[in-house]
Write a protein that holds these residues in place. Structure first.
Motif, short mmCIF file in Angstrom:
data_model
loop_
_atom_site.label_atom_id
_atom_site.label_comp_id
_atom_site.label_asym_id
_atom_site.label_seq_id
_atom_site.Cartn_x
_atom_site.Cartn_y
_atom_site.Cartn_z
N PHE A 198 26.20 -47.89 -20.41
CA PHE A 198 25.35 -48.34 -20.39
C PHE A 198 24.69 -48.94 -20.04
N VAL A 199 25.20 -49.54 -18.89
CA VAL A 199 24.42 -50.17 -17.86
C VAL A 199 23.10 -49.45 -17.18
N GLY A 200 23.17 -47.65 -17.06
CA GLY A 200 22.54 -46.89 -16.52
C GLY A 200 21.16 -46.91 -18.05
N SER A 201 21.88 -47.41 -19.64
CA SER A 201 20.67 -47.11 -20.41
C SER A 201 19.70 -48.33 -20.02
N VAL A 202 20.23 -49.42 -19.69
CA VAL A 202 19.24 -50.41 -19.90
C VAL A 202 17.86 -50.51 -18.96
N VAL A 203 19.11 -49.90 -16.79
CA VAL A 203 18.10 -49.00 -15.72
C VAL A 203 17.09 -48.29 -16.69
N ALA A 204 17.10 -47.11 -17.50
CA ALA A 204 16.18 -46.20 -17.93
C ALA A 204 14.77 -46.96 -19.00
N ALA A 205 15.56 -47.93 -19.57
CA ALA A 205 14.67 -48.79 -20.40
C ALA A 205 12.80 -48.87 -19.37
N TYR A 206 13.55 -48.90 -17.89
CA TYR A 206 11.93 -49.43 -17.79
C TYR A 206 11.24 -48.27 -17.36
N TYR A 207 11.05 -47.04 -17.70
CA TYR A 207 10.66 -46.08 -17.43
C TYR A 207 9.73 -45.99 -18.86
N TYR A 208 11.13 -45.88 -19.98
CA TYR A 208 10.22 -45.56 -21.52
C TYR A 208 9.74 -46.97 -21.86
N LEU A 209 9.76 -48.01 -21.16
CA LEU A 209 9.01 -49.03 -21.66
C LEU A 209 7.43 -48.92 -21.25
N ARG A 210 7.25 -48.37 -19.86
CA ARG A 210 6.12 -48.01 -19.22
C ARG A 210 5.07 -47.30 -19.92
N LEU A 211 6.18 -46.10 -20.78
CA LEU A 211 5.40 -45.35 -21.31
C LEU A 211 4.27 -46.04 -22.67
N PHE A 212 5.19 -46.36 -23.33
CA PHE A 212 4.71 -47.22 -24.64
C PHE A 212 3.90 -47.80 -23.63
N LYS A 213 3.87 -48.75 -22.76
CA LYS A 213 2.86 -50.07 -22.50
C LYS A 213 1.52 -49.25 -21.91
N VAL A 214 1.71 -48.02 -21.33
CA VAL A 214 0.55 -46.69 -20.95
C VAL A 214 0.06 -46.52 -21.89
N MET A 215 0.50 -46.37 -22.70
CA MET A 215 0.10 -45.17 -23.66
C MET A 215 -0.81 -46.42 -24.54
N TRP A 216 -0.39 -47.48 -25.13
CA TRP A 216 -1.58 -48.14 -25.98
C TRP A 216 -1.58 -49.36 -25.10
N PHE A 217 -2.12 -49.86 -23.86
CA PHE A 217 -2.57 -51.09 -23.91
C PHE A 217 -3.40 -50.54 -22.43
#
Length: 476
Positions: A407-426
């Protein structure tokens, strides 16, 4: 069983083998019939899926071939995913002036090998299935012959795949030498009667060889380079059906052949799972290429699937099957989005390329966001349910610390998924994108709808089917 009864268990494989040979001859004599060959290959896969759904259960060829609920579940999912890959790849190549009828034929051969893996009842049929689908994948990786990266990807995949085949064969030879049989049921009896540490060493080598096929760490070294170099639609195929086939043969070999050594292989699988999650989460943070990023994402997600299998019971196998089917949908959809996108004829494969995508192509951007959030495991998307099943199976089996670490690994991986979200939208867009490819756009948007909300309805059918498939394997 008689020979005719044995053949009755292999109808899907006979359909695929016959279809591949006929289409190969047709394409050789009618080289301009690329589109027709592609549609015919999809029809062959559909026929094989129907045949798999209605094939009677049983064991044939002296126990070397198994038809049961687990094989049926895997084959239907594999053939459907393979059929989706054909229009994605064929049209992608056609837009780049590459017309090769071999592409759908190779997909059929790979699907044939994956079906063999799902029904493997002994080490020989397991190896035949693994090598048959692997040889087709090596060629597919290098399909774009005028591209240096694709040729490099195919060569790396072949060389490292040969190493994994050697590990697999060495493990099989040790098992045969100490157990006296290649049939999984006979191996299980030998293990329970104390066949010796040689069988356990063979089991470890077998696990290592199969771990390569699912790109689990530390046997993942081929994955980022092959994902980056191979054509995008082919990566969509690589990341989906072959992983499910390998995980099913993983589960069958361990559950049917090594039921007396559950504690031993659980330790190995937990180590592989946690290493995979850590490598996928932390190495993905440094990636700028989206294909390499999702290569590391796939390594992490295979870690979650292996964690479910490590539970060592039917609930864990069920969790793994649910996880793999839902993950197949997300990863196929994401690469379909990449296959649909280009700017001035150049593929869009980096974070900078997709900057401001929401302003240019809101539908594709929404789909990529859905797939990213689903892979992250955010409710109510399909990835949430996939991880819920895996974590629950691990916790119920007593592996609480392993589940927390994953689960901790999943939380760490959230960074690059959310980064993609930020780049595409903003972020501002660097230029206008080309009109998205029609077939890739349809696949991407359809699968995004499955990730939410269709998954809420689909789970009512997927859950009992996965439970029945898991029950067919010999685990408590």
């Amino acid at each position: 069983m008689t020979f005719s009864a044995d053949l009755g268990l292999t109808y899907p494989e006979l359909i695929l083998a016959g279809g591949a040979m006929l289409l190969l001859v047709w394409g050789a004599f009618q080289p301009r019939a690329n589109t027709a060959v592609g549609y015919a290959a999809m029809a062959v896969l559909a026929a094989a899926a129907v045949a798999a759904a209605f094939t009677p259960f049983g064991r044939g060829f002296a126990g070397g071939f198994i038809s049961d609920a687990a094989a049926t579940f895997a084959k239907v999912a594999i053939y459907v995913a393979s059929a989706v890959a054909i229009p994605l790849g064929q049209n992608w190549f056609a837009r780049r002036g590459v017309r090769n009828f071999e592409f759908p034929v190779l997909i059929l051969i790979a699907a044939l090998g994956m079906g063999m893996m799902a029904s493997a009842g002994d080490l020989i049929s397991l190896y035949i299935g693994v090598e048959l689908h692997s040889l087709a994948l090596y060629v597919l990786a290098a399909m774009k012959r005028d591209d240096a990266k694709a040729s490099e990807a195919g060569l790396k995949y072949f060389v490292l795949g040969s190493l994994s085949s050697g590990l697999l064969l060495y493990g099989a030879s040790l098992i045969y030498g100490f157990a006296g049989s290649t049939i999984f049921s006979d191996i299980a009896v030998a293990v329970q009667e104390g066949a010796g540490t040689g069988v356990l060493f063979g089991m470890v080598f077998l696990i290592c060889g199969l771990a390569f096929k699912v790109s689990a760490a530390p046997f993942h070294m081929w994955t980022p380079d092959v994902y980056e170099g191979a054509p995008t639609p082919i990566v969509a195929f690589f990341a989906a059906a072959p992983k499910l086939a390998a995980m099913v043969v993983f589960a069958r070999a361990l559950s049917e052949g090594f039921t007396g050594a559950v504690e031993q292989w659980q330790q190995v699988l937990i180590a592989i799972a946690l290493i995979s999650v850590a490598v996928g989460a932390f190495a993905g943070l440094a990636q700028k290429n989206l294909k390499r990023l999702w290569a590391y994402s796939s390594i992490a997600n295979i870690g979650y699937a292996v964690l479910g299998l490590a539970a060592g019971d039917a609930q864990g196998v069920q969790a793994m099957l649910v996880f793999m089917v839902l993950y197949m949908i997300d990863v196929t959809g994401f690469f379909a989005c990449l296959a649909a996108l280009s700017r001035e004829g150049r593929p869009m494969e980096t974070f900078d390329d997709v900057a401001g995508l929401f302003r240019e192509r809101p539908g594709i951007a929404m789909a990529m966001t859905v797939f990213s959030l689903s892979a992250l495991g955010l409710p109510p998307f399909s990835g949430f349910w996939a991880k819920y099943y895996v974590f629950k199976a691990a916790i119920d089996s007593g592996f609480v610390l392993a589940a927390v670490a994953a689960f901790v690994g999943s939380v760490v991986a959230a960074y690059y998924y959310l980064r993609l979200f930020k780049v595409m939208w903003f972020d501002p867009a660097p230029g206008r994108t080309d009109a998205p490819a029609g077939e890739a756009r349809v696949v991407a948007l359809s699968l995004a709808l499955f990730s939410f909300p269709v998954v809420l309805v689909a789970m009512t059918y997927l859950d009992p089917l996965a439970a029945a498939a898991a029950a067919a394997l010999r685990l408590p």
